[in-house]
Design a protein around this motif. Sequence first.
Motif, PDB file in Angstrom:
ATOM      1  N   ASP A   1      42.725  44.538  41.891  1.00 63.11           N
ATOM      2  CA  ASP A   1      42.986  45.662  40.898  1.00 63.11           C
ATOM      3  C   ASP A   1      44.246  46.570  41.393  1.00 63.11           C
TER       4      ASP A   1
ATOM      5  N   TYR B   1      35.471  52.325  38.666  1.00 65.59           N
ATOM      6  CA  TYR B   1      36.659  51.527  39.176  1.00 65.59           C
ATOM      7  C   TYR B   1      37.817  52.457  39.706  1.00 65.59           C
TER       8      TYR B   1
ATOM      9  N   ASP C   1      31.814  54.614  35.549  1.00 67.01           N
ATOM     10  CA  ASP C   1      31.901  53.407  34.585  1.00 67.01           C
ATOM     11  C   ASP C   1      30.409  52.851  34.312  1.00 67.01           C
TER      12      ASP C   1
ATOM     13  N   GLY D   1      32.792  47.546  26.362  1.00 69.73           N
ATOM     14  CA  GLY D   1      33.065  48.661  27.475  1.00 69.73           C
ATOM     15  C   GLY D   1      32.037  49.365  27.860  1.00 69.73           C
ATOM     16  N   SER D   2      30.636  49.017  27.567  1.00 68.37           N
ATOM     17  CA  SER D   2      29.476  49.775  27.898  1.00 68.37           C
ATOM     18  C   SER D   2      28.911  49.531  29.236  1.00 68.37           C
ATOM     19  N   GLY D   3      29.675  48.560  29.913  1.00 70.07           N
ATOM     20  CA  GLY D   3      29.526  48.417  31.339  1.00 70.07           C
ATOM     21  C   GLY D   3      28.623  47.338  31.797  1.00 70.07           C
ATOM     22  N   LYS D   4      28.556  46.290  30.721  1.00 66.03           N
ATOM     23  CA  LYS D   4      27.773  45.089  30.802  1.00 66.03           C
ATOM     24  C   LYS D   4      28.027  44.320  31.983  1.00 66.03           C
ATOM     25  N   SER D   5      29.265  43.772  31.923  1.00 66.90           N
ATOM     26  CA  SER D   5      29.957  42.877  32.934  1.00 66.90           C
ATOM     27  C   SER D   5      30.091  43.730  34.283  1.00 66.90           C
ATOM     28  N   THR D   6      30.147  45.062  34.306  1.00 60.34           N
ATOM     29  CA  THR D   6      30.286  45.852  35.600  1.00 60.34           C
ATOM     30  C   THR D   6      29.005  45.398  36.329  1.00 60.34           C
TER      31      THR D   6
ATOM     32  N   ARG E   1      29.286  42.260  37.935  1.00 60.52           N
ATOM     33  CA  ARG E   1      30.289  42.467  39.125  1.00 60.52           C
ATOM     34  C   ARG E   1      29.552  42.941  40.302  1.00 60.52           C
TER      35      ARG E   1
HETATM   36  P1  ADP Z   1      31.580  45.311  28.784  1.00 66.18           P
HETATM   37  O1  ADP Z   1      31.156  44.084  29.457  1.00 66.18           O
HETATM   38  O2  ADP Z   1      30.118  46.036  28.322  1.00 66.18           O
HETATM   39  O3  ADP Z   1      32.343  45.215  27.600  1.00 66.18           O
HETATM   40  P2  ADP Z   1      32.916  46.408  31.242  1.00 66.18           P
HETATM   41  O4  ADP Z   1      31.662  46.322  32.145  1.00 66.18           O
HETATM   42  O5  ADP Z   1      33.859  45.151  31.204  1.00 66.18           O
HETATM   43  O6  ADP Z   1      32.380  46.419  29.840  1.00 66.18           O
HETATM   44  O7  ADP Z   1      33.642  47.542  31.482  1.00 66.18           O
HETATM   45  C1  ADP Z   1      33.042  49.112  31.565  1.00 66.18           C
HETATM   46  C2  ADP Z   1      34.198  50.022  31.539  1.00 66.18           C
HETATM   47  O8  ADP Z   1      34.923  49.674  32.842  1.00 66.18           O
HETATM   48  C3  ADP Z   1      35.125  50.280  30.677  1.00 66.18           C
HETATM   49  O9  ADP Z   1      35.546  51.462  30.177  1.00 66.18           O
HETATM   50  C4  ADP Z   1      36.369  49.381  31.148  1.00 66.18           C
HETATM   51  O10 ADP Z   1      37.628  49.864  30.549  1.00 66.18           O
HETATM   52  C5  ADP Z   1      36.189  49.835  32.531  1.00 66.18           C
HETATM   53  N1  ADP Z   1      36.616  48.538  33.542  1.00 66.18           N
HETATM   54  C6  ADP Z   1      36.378  47.328  33.474  1.00 66.18           C
HETATM   55  N2  ADP Z   1      37.033  46.526  34.286  1.00 66.18           N
HETATM   56  C7  ADP Z   1      37.976  47.369  35.046  1.00 66.18           C
HETATM   57  C8  ADP Z   1      38.679  47.180  36.104  1.00 66.18           C
HETATM   58  N3  ADP Z   1      39.088  46.148  36.517  1.00 66.18           N
HETATM   59  N4  ADP Z   1      39.588  48.520  36.467  1.00 66.18           N
HETATM   60  C9  ADP Z   1      39.453  49.534  35.853  1.00 66.18           C
HETATM   61  N5  ADP Z   1      38.530  49.900  34.829  1.00 66.18           N
HETATM   62  C10 ADP Z   1      37.554  48.747  34.400  1.00 66.18           C
END
Ligand code: ADP
Length: 571
Positions: free
Chosen positions: A105, A339, A345, A366-371, A374
């Motif tokens: 990033d 992040y 986040d 954007g609710s944090g599911k993928s986060t 990760r």
């Molecule tokens: P979802 O999977 O629910 O769509 P994410 O987990 O991808 O959401 O994202 C959660 C938040 O983290 C969002 O506000 C997104 O903009 C932010 N975000 C995701 N990936 C990154 C990244 N690599 N760098 C900065 N912010 C990120």
Amino acid sequence: MRVIIGYLRPFAKRMGLGFLIKVAGTMAELLLPYLLSYILKDVVARKSMEEILLYGGIMILFAALALACNIIANRMAARVSCDFSERVRQDLFDRTLHLSSAQCDRFTVASLESRITTDTYNVHNFVSMMQRMGVRAPILLIGGVLITLLMDSYLSLVMLATLPLIFVTVYLISRKGVPLYTRVQKAVDGMIRIVREDAGGIRVIKALSRTEHEHARYDRANRELVGCETRAGVTMGAVNPVMTLLMNGGIVGVVALSAGRVADGLSDPETVIAFMQYFTLISMAMMSVTRIFVMYTKCAASARRIAEVLQAPEDLPVMAEDGKGPAGRIVFDHVSFSYAGRANDVEDISFTVPAGGSLGIIGPTGSGKSTIIRLMLRLYDADSGRIYIDGRDVRSIPGPELYAMFGTAMQQDFLYADTVEENIRFGREIGRESMEEAARIAQADGFIRSFADGYGHELAQKGANLSGGQKQRLLISRALAGRPEILVLDDSSSALDYRTDAALRRALASERGECTVVTVAQRVSSVKNCDCILVLEEGRIIGSGRHEELLESCAAYREISESQMGGAIVD
Ligand code: ADP
């Protein structure tokens, strides 16, 4: 530059040999004008044809020696610089693959790409140039000056007086010109980015009638590139004419002064002829030395960018285990993460998934599911709270061991141009049976067998010859094929029709055995049968429990459920 010097060390012998050959060739070249003046002055005066032929032959020999040595040394230099840049590129690529997600990033993907390509190319050019001109130019310069000093020190000093002028002129023009080439590079990067984006999204562009808009965007980038290239070309285009002017001016000066000296018997025409040749050689060498200085600036900047990646510290060190954590295959204990290091986040996430259990995560984009996924995979470290896998802090599990536990299918995973079979195996030792079983569970076996060449069917790059749903099923097959302990499906069945999605979930439920399944989805139907569902909003859990419980307790979940299916869910 220290990193680059380190990479050159293994080539020291080859470079040393090339250096000696280059020195020999340059010396031979340097002696040619001297020999010419000697023949004209002394040999011709003796009127001996034999001697003229002998010295003429020696001149030809020296010229041939100079040519041969230069060609051999330049070829050796080309090989050394190619081998050198291959190693740098390889290590840079390996290091890039091992960078943590946070480091990626920070660097940005585009910058990592250009470090592997453009920056290594700049360093390659400099290393190659140093071996060729870096040896030749100083010898010609110093040797030429010494010989001319011996021949006629007065004329030599006149000639030397013009050299700083050449140095300063070329240096100033190049200093202005080289940054312009950096801008050209940036403009090329910008244009390539647009081509890539548009080539990847060509269908969307057409479907949304964005062709004109994209045309204009490309046109702007193209014009920017033309502007940069023109400015750089016009600036650097002045170097050669100005150089030639100064050189010719110097030669005129030398000739004018030497005319008087010849008339006074202080010099002779033969020496003047040799002088003119030395003057050209020395001026060219001066120009090369100046260019080396300018190139050095460019190379040093690239070397710094390369070193930043190569020397990037280990971002996610493996920690010592500090006792057994809470029971459960996956446990999140009050985990928060940001992040950018500012607003969280995801915030205060806690849940437990037992071995063999299933977790669903649902919530708006954007609710944090993928986060959460990760963090689970330790692509990032949580800022606070702890994550446990089988009672072990995720930070104490070595990367390869941790990744081996997971089978992951992400929405944006990639398929590459190879057979279906290889795309599922993904370079792992996976038997045919496991592969086909994975494809069966993922509902991919049927469409794969419908290809005339079945599992041997060749995919286009990024799986472009498959439908969205087929691609997703192959990615799920890949995730399942390693028989993981934890299967993660991150929005990876969004392109499946409801019926296929339901069949996939049924197959997973009946055949997954002890495998824990984590499903991230936007659809209620994809997570409805999970043992526990987390409902996320703005990084926080706003509801958790089984489907029926959430319908009762969580208004947001009830709303999503009703808006998607009017309450009716395909099983
Ligand atoms: P979802 O999977 O629910 O769509 P994410 O987990 O991808 O959401 O994202 C959660 C938040 O983290 C969002 O506000 C997104 O903009 C932010 N975000 C995701 N990936 C990154 C990244 N690599 N760098 C900065 N912010 C990120």
